[in-house]
Design a protein around this motif. Structure first.
Motif, PDB file in Angstrom:
ATOM      1  N   VAL A   2       0.834  -1.197   0.000  1.00 59.39           N
ATOM      2  CA  VAL A   2       0.000   0.000   0.000  1.00 59.39           C
ATOM      3  C   VAL A   2       0.875   1.256   0.000  1.00 59.39           C
ATOM      4  O   VAL A   2       0.592   2.227  -0.715  1.00 59.39           O
ATOM      5  N   ARG A   3       1.933   1.247   0.775  1.00 56.08           N
ATOM      6  CA  ARG A   3       2.846   2.396   0.798  1.00 56.08           C
ATOM      7  C   ARG A   3       3.446   2.647  -0.577  1.00 56.08           C
ATOM      8  O   ARG A   3       3.586   3.799  -1.003  1.00 56.08           O
ATOM      9  N   LYS A   4       3.836   1.587  -1.277  1.00 54.94           N
ATOM     10  CA  LYS A   4       4.411   1.717  -2.617  1.00 54.94           C
ATOM     11  C   LYS A   4       3.404   2.314  -3.579  1.00 54.94           C
ATOM     12  O   LYS A   4       3.724   3.203  -4.377  1.00 54.94           O
ATOM     13  N   PHE A   5       2.174   1.830  -3.513  1.00 54.85           N
ATOM     14  CA  PHE A   5       1.132   2.369  -4.384  1.00 54.85           C
ATOM     15  C   PHE A   5       0.885   3.842  -4.080  1.00 54.85           C
ATOM     16  O   PHE A   5       0.783   4.679  -4.989  1.00 54.85           O
ATOM     17  N   HIS A   6       0.772   4.185  -2.814  1.00 55.29           N
ATOM     18  CA  HIS A   6       0.529   5.573  -2.433  1.00 55.29           C
ATOM     19  C   HIS A   6       1.662   6.478  -2.872  1.00 55.29           C
ATOM     20  O   HIS A   6       1.439   7.626  -3.297  1.00 55.29           O
ATOM     21  N   ALA A   7       2.895   5.973  -2.787  1.00 52.28           N
ATOM     22  CA  ALA A   7       4.056   6.771  -3.200  1.00 52.28           C
ATOM     23  C   ALA A   7       4.022   7.093  -4.689  1.00 52.28           C
ATOM     24  O   ALA A   7       4.628   8.066  -5.134  1.00 52.28           O
ATOM     25  N   ASN A   8       3.288   6.292  -5.448  1.00 54.24           N
ATOM     26  CA  ASN A   8       3.168   6.501  -6.892  1.00 54.24           C
ATOM     27  C   ASN A   8       1.792   7.039  -7.280  1.00 54.24           C
ATOM     28  O   ASN A   8       1.392   6.962  -8.446  1.00 54.24           O
ATOM     29  N   GLY A   9       1.084   7.588  -6.305  1.00 55.30           N
ATOM     30  CA  GLY A   9      -0.189   8.238  -6.583  1.00 55.30           C
ATOM     31  C   GLY A   9      -1.331   7.298  -6.909  1.00 55.30           C
ATOM     32  O   GLY A   9      -2.288   7.685  -7.587  1.00 55.30           O
ATOM     33  N   ILE A  10      -1.263   6.047  -6.442  1.00 55.74           N
ATOM     34  CA  ILE A  10      -2.292   5.054  -6.737  1.00 55.74           C
ATOM     35  C   ILE A  10      -3.054   4.717  -5.458  1.00 55.74           C
ATOM     36  O   ILE A  10      -2.445   4.385  -4.436  1.00 55.74           O
ATOM     37  N   GLU A  11      -4.374   4.808  -5.513  1.00 48.65           N
ATOM     38  CA  GLU A  11      -5.202   4.444  -4.369  1.00 48.65           C
ATOM     39  C   GLU A  11      -5.426   2.937  -4.325  1.00 48.65           C
ATOM     40  O   GLU A  11      -5.376   2.260  -5.354  1.00 48.65           O
ATOM     41  N   VAL A  12      -5.693   2.434  -3.137  1.00 47.77           N
ATOM     42  CA  VAL A  12      -5.939   1.002  -2.953  1.00 47.77           C
ATOM     43  C   VAL A  12      -7.332   0.813  -2.355  1.00 47.77           C
ATOM     44  O   VAL A  12      -7.606   1.274  -1.251  1.00 47.77           O
ATOM     45  N   LEU A  13      -8.208   0.157  -3.120  1.00 48.38           N
ATOM     46  CA  LEU A  13      -9.549  -0.185  -2.644  1.00 48.38           C
ATOM     47  C   LEU A  13      -9.622  -1.693  -2.440  1.00 48.38           C
ATOM     48  O   LEU A  13      -9.143  -2.460  -3.278  1.00 48.38           O
ATOM     49  N   LEU A  14     -10.218  -2.111  -1.357  1.00 42.63           N
ATOM     50  CA  LEU A  14     -10.295  -3.521  -1.010  1.00 42.63           C
ATOM     51  C   LEU A  14     -11.694  -4.053  -1.269  1.00 42.63           C
ATOM     52  O   LEU A  14     -12.682  -3.475  -0.811  1.00 42.63           O
ATOM     53  N   GLU A  15     -11.798  -5.135  -2.057  1.00 44.14           N
ATOM     54  CA  GLU A  15     -13.082  -5.797  -2.228  1.00 44.14           C
ATOM     55  C   GLU A  15     -13.373  -6.646  -0.995  1.00 44.14           C
ATOM     56  O   GLU A  15     -12.525  -7.423  -0.557  1.00 44.14           O
ATOM     57  N   VAL A  16     -14.563  -6.488  -0.447  1.00 45.13           N
ATOM     58  CA  VAL A  16     -14.945  -7.255   0.740  1.00 45.13           C
ATOM     59  C   VAL A  16     -16.301  -7.912   0.510  1.00 45.13           C
ATOM     60  O   VAL A  16     -17.159  -7.368  -0.188  1.00 45.13           O
ATOM     61  N   VAL A  17     -16.468  -9.098   1.090  1.00 47.98           N
ATOM     62  CA  VAL A  17     -17.728  -9.836   0.986  1.00 47.98           C
ATOM     63  C   VAL A  17     -18.192 -10.170   2.401  1.00 47.98           C
ATOM     64  O   VAL A  17     -17.732 -11.127   3.007  1.00 47.98           O
ATOM     65  N   PHE A  18     -19.094  -9.353   2.923  1.00 49.10           N
ATOM     66  CA  PHE A  18     -19.616  -9.559   4.269  1.00 49.10           C
ATOM     67  C   PHE A  18     -21.042 -10.100   4.239  1.00 49.10           C
ATOM     68  O   PHE A  18     -21.803  -9.911   5.188  1.00 49.10           O
ATOM     69  N   THR A  19     -21.397 -10.779   3.160  1.00 50.55           N
ATOM     70  CA  THR A  19     -22.775 -11.247   3.023  1.00 50.55           C
ATOM     71  C   THR A  19     -22.936 -12.717   3.367  1.00 50.55           C
ATOM     72  O   THR A  19     -24.040 -13.192   3.549  1.00 50.55           O
ATOM     73  N   HIS A  20     -21.838 -13.454   3.442  1.00 47.85           N
ATOM     74  CA  HIS A  20     -21.927 -14.862   3.798  1.00 47.85           C
ATOM     75  C   HIS A  20     -20.567 -15.340   4.300  1.00 47.85           C
ATOM     76  O   HIS A  20     -19.553 -14.698   4.070  1.00 47.85           O
ATOM     77  N   THR A  21     -20.567 -16.461   4.989  1.00 49.36           N
ATOM     78  CA  THR A  21     -19.323 -17.072   5.445  1.00 49.36           C
ATOM     79  C   THR A  21     -19.038 -18.297   4.588  1.00 49.36           C
ATOM     80  O   THR A  21     -19.837 -18.682   3.735  1.00 49.36           O
ATOM     81  N   ALA A  22     -17.885 -18.910   4.814  1.00 44.93           N
ATOM     82  CA  ALA A  22     -17.543 -20.122   4.082  1.00 44.93           C
ATOM     83  C   ALA A  22     -18.559 -21.215   4.381  1.00 44.93           C
ATOM     84  O   ALA A  22     -19.197 -21.220   5.433  1.00 44.93           O
ATOM     85  N   GLU A  23     -18.732 -22.136   3.455  1.00 41.43           N
ATOM     86  CA  GLU A  23     -19.676 -23.223   3.670  1.00 41.43           C
ATOM     87  C   GLU A  23     -19.201 -24.109   4.825  1.00 41.43           C
ATOM     88  O   GLU A  23     -18.018 -24.237   5.084  1.00 41.43           O
ATOM     89  N   GLY A  24     -20.156 -24.726   5.488  1.00 41.66           N
ATOM     90  CA  GLY A  24     -19.827 -25.529   6.650  1.00 41.66           C
ATOM     91  C   GLY A  24     -20.402 -24.896   7.897  1.00 41.66           C
ATOM     92  O   GLY A  24     -21.272 -24.024   7.843  1.00 41.66           O
TER      93      GLY A  24
END
Length: 223
Positions: A2-24
Motif C-alpha cells: 500500500v505504501r508503494k502504491f501511495h508513493a506513486n499516486g495510486i489508491e488502494v480499494l479492497l473488495e470485501v464480501v460480508f454477506t456470507h461465510t464459508a460453507e460448513g
C-alpha cells in the motif's frame, strides 16, 4: 504494498464480501440465530447468509473495516453482493439498514471511498429496491459497462451511450450526481479487456464480447 502504491499516486480499494461465510459450520456453532438468517439455514445455497444487521455482526464488520484502514491504510472498500447488506433479521429489505447507515456516518470509514456492488447472486432483491446512500455511498455502475460494450459491438443505442457519458442521470439523480458512479468496462470478474474484443460466441453472450479485431476496433473508436 500500500505504501508503494501511495508513493506513486495510486489508491488502494479492497473488495470485501460480508454477506456470507464459508460453507460448513463456520459461526453456526457459536450463535446460529444471531449470525445467520435462520429461516434460510435449510437452503443449501443460503444457509451461510450472514445476518449483517444484527448488532454483534454489525460490530464485527465495522471492526474489520476499521482494522484495514488503521493498520493497512487502504483508501476504501467495494462491497460485493451489497444488496444483501439491506436485509433485516428475517430476510426483509430495510429502507435504513443499520450497517449501511453506520458505515456512512462512521468517523473513520466515512472518510474513505465506500462503493456498493449491488449484484445479487440469488436474484432475491426486488428490482425497485434502491440502495440507501446518505450521499456517501457510491455504486458500481453495471449499466455503464453494458451500454458501452453493446455500442462497441454495434448493438447499442447512441442515446444509451450518451446517457452514460453524460453522467448517468437516470441512476444518480437522487442527490448524488455522476461522481458517485463507479464506471467500468472490464473488471476482475469476467473477461479481461483484451479478451472482450477478441472472442465471440453463444457461450459468452452474457459478457457482451465481440471478436472485432484490432484494426476494426481502432476504426470504430476513431469514429
Amino acid at each position: 504494498m500500500v505504501r508503494k502504491f501511495h508513493a506513486n499516486g495510486i489508491e488502494v480499494l479492497l473488495e470485501v464480501v460480508f454477506t456470507h461465510t464459508a460453507e460448513g459450520e463456520a459461526l453456526q456453532g457459536i450463535d446460529l440465530s444471531s449470525y445467520y438468517h435462520v429461516n434460510e439455514v435449510e437452503d443449501l445455497e443460503a444457509r451461510n447468509a450472514l445476518n449483517c444487521n444484527y448488532p454483534v455482526v454489525q460490530q464485527l464488520v465495522l471492526d474489520s473495516l476499521r482494522y484495514w484502514v488503521t493498520e493497512f491504510h487502504v483508501d476504501g472498500f467495494c462491497f460485493i453482493n451489497a444488496s444483501s447488506l439491506l436485509r433485516g433479521f428475517n430476510g426483509e429489505y430495510l429502507s435504513r439498514p443499520p450497517l449501511v447507515e453506520a458505515i456512512a456516518f462512521d468517523p473513520l470509514l466515512s472518510k474513505t471511498k465506500i462503493i456498493a456492488d449491488r449484484w445479487d447472486p440469488h436474484g432475491m432483491a426486488p428490482k425497485e429496491t434502491r440502495f440507501p446512500h446518505w450521499k456517501r455511498w457510491a455504486e458500481v455502475n453495471t449499466k455503464f459497462c453494458n451500454d458501452v460494450r453493446n455500442f462497441l459491438r454495434g448493438e447499442g443505442l447512441l442515446s444509451d451511450l450518451a446517457t452514460r457519458l453524460c453522467g448517468n442521470g437516470d441512476i444518480f439523480s437522487d442527490g448524488r450526481g455522476p461522481a458517485f458512479a463507479f464506471n467500468f468496462i472490464s473488471r476482475n470478474s469476467g473477461l479481461p479487456l483484451v479478451d472482450l474484443v477478441s472472442f465471440s460466441g453463444v457461450e459468452l453472450a452474457s459478457e457482451l464480447s465481440w471478436n472485432v479485431g484490432k484494426k476494426d476496433l481502432q476504426i470504430k473508436l476513431l469514429y
